[in-house]
Design an enzyme around this catalytic site. Sequence first.
Site, short mmCIF file in Angstrom:
data_model
loop_
_atom_site.label_atom_id
_atom_site.label_comp_id
_atom_site.label_asym_id
_atom_site.label_seq_id
_atom_site.Cartn_x
_atom_site.Cartn_y
_atom_site.Cartn_z
N TYR A 57 -10.24 -5.15 -2.19
CA TYR A 57 -10.50 -3.71 -2.27
C TYR A 57 -11.68 -3.39 -3.19
O TYR A 57 -12.37 -2.40 -2.99
CB TYR A 57 -9.27 -2.97 -2.81
CG TYR A 57 -8.31 -2.48 -1.76
CD1 TYR A 57 -7.71 -3.38 -0.87
CD2 TYR A 57 -7.98 -1.14 -1.67
CE1 TYR A 57 -6.81 -2.93 0.07
CE2 TYR A 57 -7.08 -0.69 -0.72
CZ TYR A 57 -6.50 -1.59 0.14
OH TYR A 57 -5.61 -1.14 1.07
N LYS A 82 -1.67 -16.43 0.06
CA LYS A 82 -2.21 -17.16 1.21
C LYS A 82 -2.94 -18.38 0.65
O LYS A 82 -4.12 -18.63 0.94
CB LYS A 82 -3.13 -16.24 2.03
CG LYS A 82 -3.56 -16.79 3.39
CD LYS A 82 -2.45 -16.83 4.43
CE LYS A 82 -2.90 -17.56 5.68
NZ LYS A 82 -1.84 -17.67 6.72
N ASP A 86 2.00 -14.40 5.89
CA ASP A 86 2.42 -14.29 7.30
C ASP A 86 3.93 -14.50 7.41
O ASP A 86 4.63 -13.76 8.11
CB ASP A 86 1.63 -15.25 8.20
CG ASP A 86 1.52 -16.67 7.66
OD1 ASP A 86 1.93 -16.91 6.49
OD2 ASP A 86 1.02 -17.54 8.39
N ASP A 136 3.89 -0.96 3.91
CA ASP A 136 4.11 -0.12 5.10
C ASP A 136 5.21 -0.70 5.98
O ASP A 136 6.05 0.02 6.51
CB ASP A 136 2.82 0.01 5.93
CG ASP A 136 2.01 1.26 5.58
OD1 ASP A 136 2.03 1.66 4.40
OD2 ASP A 136 1.36 1.83 6.48
C1 IPM Z 1 -2.06 3.23 0.29
C2 IPM Z 1 -3.15 3.71 1.20
C3 IPM Z 1 -4.50 3.52 0.52
C4 IPM Z 1 -4.69 2.03 0.29
C5 IPM Z 1 -5.69 4.14 1.26
C6 IPM Z 1 -5.50 5.61 1.53
C7 IPM Z 1 -6.98 3.92 0.50
O1 IPM Z 1 -3.08 3.04 2.42
O2 IPM Z 1 -1.93 3.78 -0.83
O3 IPM Z 1 -1.31 2.32 0.66
O4 IPM Z 1 -5.16 1.31 1.16
O5 IPM Z 1 -4.35 1.58 -0.80
MG MG Z 2 -1.35 1.79 2.62
#
Ligand code: IPM
Ligand code: MG
Length: 356
Positions: A135, A190, A222, A250
Amino acid sequence: MKIAILPGDGIGTEIVAEAVKVLQALDLAFETETALVGGAAFDAFGHPLPEATLQLAKDADAILFGAVGDWKYDTLERPLRPEQAILGLRKSLGLFANFRPAICYPQLVDASSLKRELVSGLDILIIRELTGDIYFGQPRGRRIATDGHFPGTEEAFDTMRYSRPEIERIAHVAFQAARKRDKRVTSVDKANVLETFQLWKDVLTDVGLQYPDVALDHMYVDNAAMQLVKAPKKFDVVVTGNMFGDILSDAAAMLTGSIGMLPSASLNDKGQGLYEPSHGSAPDIAGKGVANPLATILSAAMMLRFSLNQPAAAARIEQAVDRVLTQGLRTPDIHSHGTTRVGTVAMGDAVVKALG
Ligand code: IPM
Ligand code: MG
């Protein structure tokens, strides 16, 4: 106590309003100040994270954040996109430790896409490193390739990197969190492919020696994704890097029935924190009054516990959420047969009413 309120875009304004309503109903002594962030700030000031918003966040004891982003900003150059606001806040405030608890409320077991027996009683904690990894690694950019399969054509590149101290501090956070739970840490990497994650694994092993009472195991990302949907209850604390943590959190969210239920806390080494739902700005349902405010309301509870030293008030919110679910109230994302469908505001009102 000063709380910076940054609602952001899309459903952000709707859900944060409900969380603020719940906080105000607690009758605690705190000040709030609201500012624009994300696309809303870009529209007003030409920047997703204006200096005044950043300063407000820095001066606050805690930040309650909604969500940022909308498709209409997809064509802006990257530094001006709404997402840069949350990335900039994380980086500027040093919010390296991201807690994403995934708890399956018994009232919602049937809202999960997995079978009841796989998720019933689920209580896992994903700890995501939040200020390093691909990131933020440099260099990144675009160029004309000079080698590889297609020399002379456009290519893009990002850099994955972690330093030993960055990994050490998140490792300590994970082991200490595990001590308050089931004393198990799964480090996700990984290492079979990436040098960055071989270092990650080595450091986790080293730091783990200081926590002989906590069981540590290592899992490739994975396989971790597979295990999360195969036998999620086997996990206790999962610790991983920024990118893998984004993806796995997620996935973990859906185990609980809806990403609309998942709060998060992002902390720095001073205990200052940013609290936000794990979900995004959902422009498709923005302004319709149907977004689930519970992830944000639960994030406010985390804020009271982690940054404002008000554990009793946090527990009151969590119990109120539990009660409204028991009453059968459901926003559309968690609605199922035999329950009562409510909108964002009605859900917030119900939580206020259920505060013990
Ligand atoms: C999260 C979101 C963010 C990330 C985005 C909005 C930049 O997906 O907080 O999980 O990737 O960290
Ligand atoms: Mg996210």
